[in-house]
Design a protein around this motif. Structure first.
Motif, PDB file in Angstrom:
ATOM      1  N   ALA A 186       0.866  -1.173   0.000  1.00 52.82           N
ATOM      2  CA  ALA A 186       0.000   0.000   0.000  1.00 52.82           C
ATOM      3  C   ALA A 186       0.909   1.231   0.000  1.00 52.82           C
ATOM      4  CB  ALA A 186      -0.893   0.003   1.235  1.00 52.82           C
ATOM      5  N   GLU A 187       0.571   2.236  -0.815  1.00 56.05           N
ATOM      6  CA  GLU A 187       1.447   3.408  -0.892  1.00 56.05           C
ATOM      7  C   GLU A 187       1.564   4.070   0.478  1.00 56.05           C
ATOM      8  OE1 GLU A 187      -0.060   6.506  -3.466  1.00 56.05           O
ATOM      9  OE2 GLU A 187      -2.053   6.480  -2.561  1.00 56.05           O
ATOM     10  N   SER A 188       0.516   3.920   1.294  1.00 56.05           N
ATOM     11  CA  SER A 188       0.552   4.551   2.617  1.00 56.05           C
ATOM     12  C   SER A 188       1.637   3.968   3.513  1.00 56.05           C
ATOM     13  CB  SER A 188      -0.821   4.416   3.295  1.00 56.05           C
ATOM     14  OG  SER A 188      -1.238   3.073   3.316  1.00 56.05           O
ATOM     15  N   GLU A 189       2.106   2.731   3.204  1.00 50.06           N
ATOM     16  CA  GLU A 189       3.183   2.092   3.979  1.00 50.06           C
ATOM     17  C   GLU A 189       4.524   2.787   3.782  1.00 50.06           C
ATOM     18  OE1 GLU A 189       3.457  -0.598   5.996  1.00 50.06           O
ATOM     19  OE2 GLU A 189       1.398  -1.292   5.903  1.00 50.06           O
ATOM     20  N   ALA A 191       4.998   6.046   2.470  1.00 49.08           N
ATOM     21  CA  ALA A 191       4.872   7.488   2.223  1.00 49.08           C
ATOM     22  C   ALA A 191       6.096   8.250   2.725  1.00 49.08           C
ATOM     23  CB  ALA A 191       3.597   8.014   2.886  1.00 49.08           C
ATOM     24  N   TYR A 209       1.343   6.067  -7.587  1.00 52.39           N
ATOM     25  CA  TYR A 209       0.110   5.684  -8.262  1.00 52.39           C
ATOM     26  C   TYR A 209      -0.330   4.290  -7.827  1.00 52.39           C
ATOM     27  CZ  TYR A 209       1.813   9.691 -10.629  1.00 52.39           C
ATOM     28  OH  TYR A 209       2.295  10.951 -10.857  1.00 52.39           O
ATOM     29  N   PRO A 210      -1.259   4.236  -6.892  1.00 54.04           N
ATOM     30  CA  PRO A 210      -1.683   2.955  -6.324  1.00 54.04           C
ATOM     31  C   PRO A 210      -2.493   2.137  -7.330  1.00 54.04           C
ATOM     32  CG  PRO A 210      -3.121   4.722  -5.561  1.00 54.04           C
ATOM     33  CD  PRO A 210      -2.026   5.373  -6.363  1.00 54.04           C
ATOM     34  N   ASN A 220       2.855   2.013  -8.183  1.00 53.65           N
ATOM     35  CA  ASN A 220       3.997   2.365  -9.003  1.00 53.65           C
ATOM     36  C   ASN A 220       4.482   3.733  -8.559  1.00 53.65           C
ATOM     37  OD1 ASN A 220       4.523   0.224 -10.868  1.00 53.65           O
ATOM     38  ND2 ASN A 220       2.557   0.701 -11.844  1.00 53.65           N
TER      39      ASN A 220
END
Lengths: 254, 254
Positions: A186-189, A191, A209-210, A220
């Motif tokens: 997850a992109e939140s991991e 950031a 870009y999730p 990505n």
């Protein structure tokens, strides 16, 4: 930044009720954006406006003042709703004339097809006075260039032909280089990692870009820079940092 | 026009470097446009701007002053390039706060997945002070509503969920009705017919969209009106006129 590092910019006005009604999915924004990127010109703003004279004039004036180049797509065909030439001429403060060479192109095109050059078709030879033509090998009607302003078709494959004709003719800077790093996380991991890597590398932007694919979340990370060295360094640092976090990442993107 | 025929309008700000670089093909313009049409609201302008604070603020202020509703897509995720909430708060002249209900939604979402509500993820609970939430059943993060301003996701299927949640909650006018007449002819052949039919029918617009298919040229003529009677009459007149010209046309469009 030295003079040679000037960033060249462009604005795009997409003209047409069909885009604003949702009937037609615009393809020209992505097409023009990708093409500009290769020319070393950055697309900085797009406005989509209806087939209404004052709205086109307003958008054309706003964007041609703000950027090095202006492009428009749509509204240069033969029908009553094609008013781009008139609107741009009004914005530029010049008259509309029939361009003799455009008229000839259309005459040749239609006579070779045993068709008549009607009054409606002749509309496609009208240009702001002083404009040059952008050849179009897909149909008889040319695009129009007036200084920094470029009027192109709405139909994407015709616009593609006009962009082809313009390739290499516009002054630009170093093309923006991009590299993509994919990661099954997850992109939140990550950031914090992204923010730190971007901060540590001048002239690099990192976009995130999730996606959701094969039942898993991923993202990505697109690194952009005009400097190959900076880009390389940022991508290496990012891969290292993501590796340390123990994620399943791919330098080439997923 | 009577008071009951007020035309409700909306502007859309699409936020994101990925659209302006051509990397991502925007799908939100068409999606938001079609949805608004059904709500009886006309999408009147779109601006695509980069992930740059001042540029978002400027576009948000321009469009929220110009139209009844404003929508934004993009830039409400957990990463450093997600600055839409801050930009819109600045445009509105209010502070950014963590919305307690949004925080709770995110807590539930992540704890049910055995994941931690990190600082980055908590960013997605930040809203302009005074805002309401737009529920989103696709992911934990809600959209945001502040009066006439609606902040939605960049990922199209998440935006779709937010639009679903808003369906029927916005005041609109009569939906714009459309009917399409297809014709196997070059649009330039019938330009006069189109202009005349449009002129003869109040509150009707006719758009002409050429195509090239199966080796033949054709065009779809899209008639739009908020009045069913006017639409009917314009379509009938158009079909009659095209029929008289001897073209191969189809009332339902091609």
């Amino acid at each position: 930044m030295t003079a040679s590092e000037k960033i060249w910019t462009a604005g795009l006005v997409v003209i047409g009720d069909e885009i604003l009604s949702g009937r037609t999915h615009d393809k020209n924004i992505a097409q023009v954006a990708s093409w500009l990127q290769v020319q070393g010109i950055r697309l900085s703003e797009v406005r989509v406006v209806p087939d209404v004279m004052e709205r086109i004039v307003e958008a054309v004036n706003a964007l041609r003042e703000g950027y090095d180049y202006l492009f428009t797509t749509g509204g240069i065909g033969p029908t009553h709703d094609d008013i781009t030439v008139d609107a741009v001429a009004q914005a530029l403060g010049v008259n509309v004339i029939v361009h003799p060479e455009a008229r000839e192109m259309l005459e040749n095109y239609y006579s070779s097809r045993d068709m008549e050059l009607t009054e409606a078709r002749l509309r496609m030879a009208r240009v702001p006075e002083g404009a040059e033509l952008i050849p179009n090998r897909m149909s008889g009607a040319p695009g129009i260039k007036y200084g920094k302003v470029h009027l192109m078709a709405g139909v994407p494959h015709i616009t593609a032909g006009m962009l082809d004709a313009l390739t290499g003719t516009l002054e630009g800077g170093a093309p923006l280089l991009t590299e993509t790093v994919g990661c099954w996380t997850a992109e939140s991991e990550v950031a914090d990692v992204l923010r730190e890597v971007e901060k540590a590398h001048q002239n690099c932007q990192i976009g995130s870009y999730p996606f959701f694919r094969e039942g898993r979340v991923g993202a990505n990370f697109v690194v952009r820079s005009t400097s190959e060295d900076n880009l390389r360094s940022a991508v290496d640092t990012l891969c290292e940092a993501l590796g340390e976090e123990g994620f399943d990442f791919t330098p080439g993107g997923i």
